[in-house]
Structures are given as structure tokens and as C-alpha cells.
Scaffold this active site. Structure first.
Site, PDB file in Angstrom:
ATOM      1  N   GLN A 285      -5.222 -15.577   2.130  1.00  0.00           N
ATOM      2  CA  GLN A 285      -3.821 -15.839   2.447  1.00  0.00           C
ATOM      3  C   GLN A 285      -3.522 -17.332   2.339  1.00  0.00           C
ATOM      4  O   GLN A 285      -2.448 -17.728   1.877  1.00  0.00           O
ATOM      5  CB  GLN A 285      -3.492 -15.324   3.853  1.00  0.00           C
ATOM      6  CG  GLN A 285      -1.997 -15.328   4.148  1.00  0.00           C
ATOM      7  CD  GLN A 285      -1.650 -14.562   5.403  1.00  0.00           C
ATOM      8  OE1 GLN A 285      -2.314 -13.605   5.769  1.00  0.00           O
ATOM      9  NE2 GLN A 285      -0.605 -14.981   6.101  1.00  0.00           N
TER      10      GLN A 285
ATOM     11  N   LYS B 290      -8.099  -1.066  11.280  1.00  0.00           N
ATOM     12  CA  LYS B 290      -7.374   0.015  11.937  1.00  0.00           C
ATOM     13  C   LYS B 290      -7.596   1.329  11.213  1.00  0.00           C
ATOM     14  O   LYS B 290      -7.428   2.389  11.760  1.00  0.00           O
ATOM     15  CB  LYS B 290      -5.870  -0.291  11.955  1.00  0.00           C
ATOM     16  CG  LYS B 290      -5.512  -1.476  12.832  1.00  0.00           C
ATOM     17  CD  LYS B 290      -4.062  -1.849  12.635  1.00  0.00           C
ATOM     18  CE  LYS B 290      -3.753  -3.150  13.350  1.00  0.00           C
ATOM     19  NZ  LYS B 290      -2.507  -3.744  12.923  1.00  0.00           N
TER      20      LYS B 290
ATOM     21  N   ASP C 243       1.596 -12.575  14.816  1.00  0.00           N
ATOM     22  CA  ASP C 243       0.185 -12.187  14.693  1.00  0.00           C
ATOM     23  C   ASP C 243      -0.443 -12.833  13.448  1.00  0.00           C
ATOM     24  O   ASP C 243      -1.662 -12.814  13.287  1.00  0.00           O
ATOM     25  CB  ASP C 243       0.041 -10.656  14.628  1.00  0.00           C
ATOM     26  CG  ASP C 243       0.824 -10.040  13.474  1.00  0.00           C
ATOM     27  OD1 ASP C 243       1.822 -10.641  13.026  1.00  0.00           O
ATOM     28  OD2 ASP C 243       0.431  -8.947  13.025  1.00  0.00           O
TER      29      ASP C 243
ATOM     30  N   THR D 176       0.810  -1.224   0.000  1.00  0.00           N
ATOM     31  CA  THR D 176       0.000   0.000   0.000  1.00  0.00           C
ATOM     32  C   THR D 176       0.841   1.272   0.000  1.00  0.00           C
ATOM     33  O   THR D 176       0.309   2.362  -0.103  1.00  0.00           O
ATOM     34  CB  THR D 176      -0.975   0.027   1.205  1.00  0.00           C
ATOM     35  OG1 THR D 176      -0.244  -0.275   2.392  1.00  0.00           O
ATOM     36  CG2 THR D 176      -2.078  -0.985   1.038  1.00  0.00           C
TER      37      THR D 176
ATOM     38  N   ARG E 185     -10.491   3.182   3.523  1.00  0.00           N
ATOM     39  CA  ARG E 185      -9.942   2.030   2.823  1.00  0.00           C
ATOM     40  C   ARG E 185      -8.888   2.496   1.822  1.00  0.00           C
ATOM     41  O   ARG E 185      -9.109   3.453   1.089  1.00  0.00           O
ATOM     42  CB  ARG E 185     -11.047   1.266   2.084  1.00  0.00           C
ATOM     43  CG  ARG E 185     -12.103   0.671   3.013  1.00  0.00           C
ATOM     44  CD  ARG E 185     -11.484  -0.251   4.039  1.00  0.00           C
ATOM     45  NE  ARG E 185     -12.491  -0.886   4.851  1.00  0.00           N
ATOM     46  CZ  ARG E 185     -12.243  -1.416   6.026  1.00  0.00           C
ATOM     47  NH1 ARG E 185     -11.041  -1.356   6.541  1.00  0.00           N
ATOM     48  NH2 ARG E 185     -13.192  -1.994   6.718  1.00  0.00           N
TER      49      ARG E 185
ATOM     50  N   LYS F 157       7.718   3.048  15.556  1.00  0.00           N
ATOM     51  CA  LYS F 157       6.905   4.263  15.454  1.00  0.00           C
ATOM     52  C   LYS F 157       7.572   5.367  16.264  1.00  0.00           C
ATOM     53  O   LYS F 157       8.056   5.134  17.364  1.00  0.00           O
ATOM     54  CB  LYS F 157       5.506   4.023  16.015  1.00  0.00           C
ATOM     55  CG  LYS F 157       4.650   3.116  15.149  1.00  0.00           C
ATOM     56  CD  LYS F 157       3.978   3.901  14.065  1.00  0.00           C
ATOM     57  CE  LYS F 157       2.954   3.033  13.323  1.00  0.00           C
ATOM     58  NZ  LYS F 157       2.301   3.766  12.251  1.00  0.00           N
ATOM     59  N   THR F 158       7.591   6.569  15.718  1.00  0.00           N
ATOM     60  CA  THR F 158       8.077   7.730  16.469  1.00  0.00           C
ATOM     61  C   THR F 158       6.958   8.750  16.488  1.00  0.00           C
ATOM     62  O   THR F 158       5.916   8.564  15.852  1.00  0.00           O
ATOM     63  CB  THR F 158       9.316   8.351  15.789  1.00  0.00           C
ATOM     64  OG1 THR F 158       8.921   8.891  14.517  1.00  0.00           O
ATOM     65  CG2 THR F 158      10.408   7.319  15.564  1.00  0.00           C
TER      66      THR F 158
ATOM     67  N   HIS G  85       8.904   0.220   5.740  1.00  0.00           N
ATOM     68  CA  HIS G  85       9.451   0.940   6.898  1.00  0.00           C
ATOM     69  C   HIS G  85      10.094  -0.075   7.832  1.00  0.00           C
ATOM     70  O   HIS G  85      10.070  -1.277   7.571  1.00  0.00           O
ATOM     71  CB  HIS G  85       8.376   1.779   7.591  1.00  0.00           C
ATOM     72  CG  HIS G  85       7.139   1.018   7.983  1.00  0.00           C
ATOM     73  ND1 HIS G  85       7.120   0.140   9.047  1.00  0.00           N
ATOM     74  CD2 HIS G  85       5.889   0.994   7.461  1.00  0.00           C
ATOM     75  CE1 HIS G  85       5.912  -0.386   9.159  1.00  0.00           C
ATOM     76  NE2 HIS G  85       5.141   0.110   8.208  1.00  0.00           N
TER      77      HIS G  85
ATOM     78  N   HIS H 233       8.848  -3.515   8.855  1.00  0.00           N
ATOM     79  CA  HIS H 233       8.946  -4.672   7.954  1.00  0.00           C
ATOM     80  C   HIS H 233      10.296  -5.375   8.060  1.00  0.00           C
ATOM     81  O   HIS H 233      10.474  -6.462   7.512  1.00  0.00           O
ATOM     82  CB  HIS H 233       8.783  -4.224   6.494  1.00  0.00           C
ATOM     83  CG  HIS H 233       7.446  -3.630   6.166  1.00  0.00           C
ATOM     84  ND1 HIS H 233       7.250  -2.287   5.951  1.00  0.00           N
ATOM     85  CD2 HIS H 233       6.234  -4.211   6.022  1.00  0.00           C
ATOM     86  CE1 HIS H 233       5.982  -2.067   5.678  1.00  0.00           C
ATOM     87  NE2 HIS H 233       5.339  -3.207   5.714  1.00  0.00           N
TER      88      HIS H 233
ATOM     89  N   LYS I  97       5.252  -0.190  20.862  1.00  0.00           N
ATOM     90  CA  LYS I  97       5.488  -0.771  19.544  1.00  0.00           C
ATOM     91  C   LYS I  97       6.787  -0.235  18.945  1.00  0.00           C
ATOM     92  O   LYS I  97       7.066   0.955  18.983  1.00  0.00           O
ATOM     93  CB  LYS I  97       4.302  -0.438  18.628  1.00  0.00           C
ATOM     94  CG  LYS I  97       4.267  -1.265  17.356  1.00  0.00           C
ATOM     95  CD  LYS I  97       2.979  -1.022  16.595  1.00  0.00           C
ATOM     96  CE  LYS I  97       2.961  -1.838  15.305  1.00  0.00           C
ATOM     97  NZ  LYS I  97       1.767  -1.586  14.507  1.00  0.00           N
TER      98      LYS I  97
END
Length: 431
Positions: free
Chosen positions: A177, A81, A198, A39, A85, A238-239, A44, A47, A235
Site C-alpha cells: 500500500q 477474516k 483502520d 473482489t 483466499r 450489515k444485515t 456495498h 464503501h 457494524k
């Protein structure tokens, strides 16, 4: 040939594994895949753990496949989340896929002549002509609703942890999947799927679909890595300003380098195992050296160096280190002018800023830095600091408080950097 599972185990990258997985990997060259979301036109650092799993897999003699989820990109993010979309057209998907491949090729060898050369596939290629009736007949009939309902991910959604309930798309996502795994098993002899823990429910649906469709003698396997967190439990990756991207246009190499340089001691010890290819004895020695004198930040520096070189280049690392010295070391106006604008802003992110207009240039420094932009609370204080050699403009010592500040002094045509003492910086932005 190295033992892939053992490699992941000592690095802290092993969460769950189906029985028989390690034996299979020791017995033959195994083709394994990991899925990623297309997407955006960049990955980042969230991954990176999965990409490093594929890197270790290939270095242990096995064949990695990275699957770009183009089909799921076409139907939007089903995670619940996002309110909006993220619907992508095929042109955007292909562009994103190509950008991701360029990034991943720094970790995996796609050009190798050996049989374990890396491959990239896109599930849109086999899903785009697959009708709903085909899907219902060929996939849906093999997996019962009871089996799907038992998954933790489904139970959590149904038991009220999600505000909007469970959409049909989300419910059937494990089948989509699962079909990817079946397709790659049939067409690429792919027997192992990797992912974050997850994804365990979705991955095991794939192994089940393979057995129920092709017969129980057809075995497929699953292996996951843990969710990477920071030592405070938050997490990873993330900043406050958002994701740390691999694309230098989205996150400058300087900012990327600084992220790794500033992790805590505990995190540095964990991350250097996960996000570098350094061998165990090298890491053990670095950990020991760091414990002798934590203030030198040996672990953080080596971690930042290794990851920045791997994602960007040695030149980008050198430039990031040079940019870091602008804040703390002795540098020059030439050093400032070498920076691109975004790196310059990243280096001085958080310093007090003043906006001034172009017609306010041409004044003596003492007027500009007291009346126009109050770097100093008074002219008396500025005079005293200039006399003591404590004031710099664009990293050059200001020896005359009445020196005119003109457009010739501007960095990048719009910035002035004032410095008071060793550590107090002020950025004037000319509009």
C-alpha cells in the site's frame, strides 16, 4: 472554494489527519486517492463513506483518484477474516473494475474538462511486472522491520488476537500500500491518501516511504474517516441477510430504500450528514423538524430518498415508494404485477408462506385457503371474514368464497397473495 476539512468535520467524517494537511488543501488544488477492493463486481454501503469523502473532495475543487487494488486482489485477501483466499484472475479483475467505475461515476465526475476530473487507477498495472527482487531493493530497503512492527495492526495480530498469527503477506501489505502512494506521488502528483481510520498505519507507511525514498523535502499527507457504526455499537451496513449492495441485481432498490428508511432516529441524524450532499442549513432544519414530530420520520424519509436517487435513480426511488405502499396502502393487482420477481419477494419477505402444487389450483377459494394452505384455521372463520369484506386475493377483495382460484390468478406465473384484514399477508408459492 469550500474548505474540505471543515466540510468533513461538521459532517462527522473526520477521524485523523497529519499536521499540515488542512493548510495544503487551502493552499492549492490537491490530488488525493482512496483505495478500494475489487473482489466483487459491486460496492456495498460499507464503501459509501469513502466514496462520499472523494465526492466532497471534488466538490471542494480538488482532484479525486479511486484506486482499485487489483494487485492485492491477485494475491488474495490478507485480512485473516476469510478462510478461503479470494484469488482473482485478470479478466475478473477488469470486469469488477469496470462495474465499480460505473457505480462510482454516479458520485464523481470522470468526464469533466476541468483539471480536477476524477480518475480510476488499478495498482495491478504497475505491480504486475514488478519482480520480488525489484520490490526488495526499491521498497523493502527503505522501511525497517522495527518501523513496521510498531504499527497497531501488526501488534494486535502478534499479541494473540488472531488465531492464525501473522502471515508474511499480511506483514508486507503495508509496504504494498505504501508503494501505491509512492507511485501515485511520482506519476500523478498525488500528495494525500484518504481512507478509514483502520488504514491509518498503512497510509502513514506510505508517507514515510515517500520521504525516505525521495528525500525529506517531499511531503505527503494522510486523512481518515471514522469507522461508521450503528447507535447500538454494531457494524454499519450489515444485515441478517448480508451486505446492502449498490448493484440493483444484488440488492433491489426497494430493499436498499427500506434499509435507510428503517434506521433509528440517532442513526438517521448521523447518516444524513455522512451519506448525502445536503448542505448544513438544510440538514439542521430537517433535524429540527424531525424533533417536533419523530413519528413522521422526516429524517429517515429524506435520507432514504437522497441516497436511493444518488445510487440508483429518481425512477428507482418512485418504484421503491410505490412498492412500499403495497404493504400499507391501497394498491391493486396491477401494482403487484408491475414488480419484478425479486422486488415482489423482498416486499413480502417474512410473511407466512405455503407451497402448493399446480394441480391444486382450480379449487374454490374456501378449499384452497383452509385445507390446502391453512391461511384460515376454519371454513367458518373464512366465510365470516369474506362476508365482512376482510379478505383479498392479489389485492382484490374476495366477494365469493367459492370463486375458483386458477392459474390465471398467478402473479409472475407462480405466486398468490392472500390478505386477511389490513395487515396479515400470506404468500402461496406454486411449485
Amino acid at each position: 472554494m469550500k474548505n474540505f476539512v471543515e466540510e468533513l468535520r461538521w459532517r462527522g467524517m473526520l477521524a485523523q489527519m497529519m499536521p499540515g494537511t488542512e493548510e495544503l488543501l487551502q493552499k492549492e488544488m490537491v490530488t488525493a486517492y482512496l483505495g478500494t477492493d475489487p473482489t466483487a463486481d459491486s460496492l456495498h454501503i460499507g464503501h459509501l463513506c469513502g466514496i462520499m469523502m472523494l465526492r466532497h473532495l471534488q466538490r471542494c475543487g480538488h482532484k479525486p483518484i479511486i484506486l482499485v487494488g487489483g494487485a492485492t486482489g491477485m494475491i488474495g485477501d490478507p485480512s485473516g477474516k476469510s478462510q478461503e483466499r479470494n484469488l482473482l484472475n485478470e479478466e475478473t479483475l477488469r470486469h469488477n473494475q469496470e462495474c465499480i467505475k460505473q457505480q462510482v461515476s454516479k458520485f464523481l465526475d470522470f468526464e469533466s474538462k476541468d483539471e480536477n476530473a476524477a480518475e480510476m487507477v488499478n495498482n495491478y498495472d504497475w505491480m504486475k511486472d514488478f519482480t520480488f527482487l525489484d520490490f526488495a531493493r526499491e521498497v523493502g530497503k527503505h522501511i525497517t522491520v522495527n518501523y513496521m512492527m510498531a504499527k497497531d495492526s501488526v501488534q494486535q495480530r502478534l499479541n494473540g488476537t488472531a488465531r492464525d498469527g501473522l502471515s508474511f503477506t499480511e506483514f508486507t501489505y503495508q509496504l504494498l500500500q505504501g508503494y501505491d502512494f509512492l507511485y501515485l506521488y511520482q506519476h500523478k502528483n498525488c500528495k494525500l491518501q484518504l481512507g478509514g481510520n483502520d488504514q491509518w498505519g498503512n497510509i502513514t507507511t506510505g508517507t514515510e516511504l515517500i520521504r525516505r525514498t525521495l528525500g525529506y523535502e517531499n511531503e505527503a499527507f494522510a486523512l481518515t474517516c471514522p469507522l461508521i457504526t450503528k447507535s447500538d455499537g454494531k457494524k454499519f451496513g450489515k444485515t441478517e441477510s448480508g451486505n446492502i449492495w449498490l448493484d440493483p441485481k444484488r440488492t433491489t432498490p426497494y430493499k436498499f430504500y427500506q434499509f435507510w428508511l428503517n434506521v433509528s432516529d440517532d442513526d438517521a441524524e448521523k447518516y444524513i450528514k455522512i451519506f448525502t450532499s445536503l448542505e448544513k442549513d438544510v440538514i439542521d432544519a430537517l433535524v429540527e423538524e424531525h424533533k417536533q414530530d419523530p413519528g413522521r420520520r422526516v429524517l429517515q424519509k429524506r435520507l432514504a430518498e437522497e441516497v436511493t436517487v444518488m445510487v440508483h435513480s429518481r425512477e428507482a426511488l418512485d418504484a421503491a415508494i410505490e412498492a412500499s405502499s403495497l404493504l400499507f396502502g391501497k394498491s391493486t393487482k396491477e401494482g403487484l404485477e408491475k414488480l419484478d420477481e425479486q422486488t415482489f419477494l423482498d416486499v413480502f419477505d417474512g410473511v407466512p408462506q405455503f407451497e402448493i402444487s399446480k394441480d391444486q389450483l382450480g379449487q374454490p377459494a374456501i378449499e384452497l385457503f383452509t385445507t390446502v394452505a391453512p391461511v384460515f384455521p376454519s371454513k367458518g372463520e373464512m366465510r365470516k371474514m369474506v362476508q365482512g369484506g376482510g379478505v383479498s386475493l392479489n389485492k382484490e377483495k374476495l366477494t365469493d368464497q367459492n370463486r375458483l382460484v386458477t392459474s390465471d390468478d398467478l402473479i409472475d406465473g407462480k405466486y398468490l397473495l392472500a390478505q386477511k384484514g389490513k395487515k396479515n399477508y400470506y404468500l402461496l408459492i406454486v411449485k
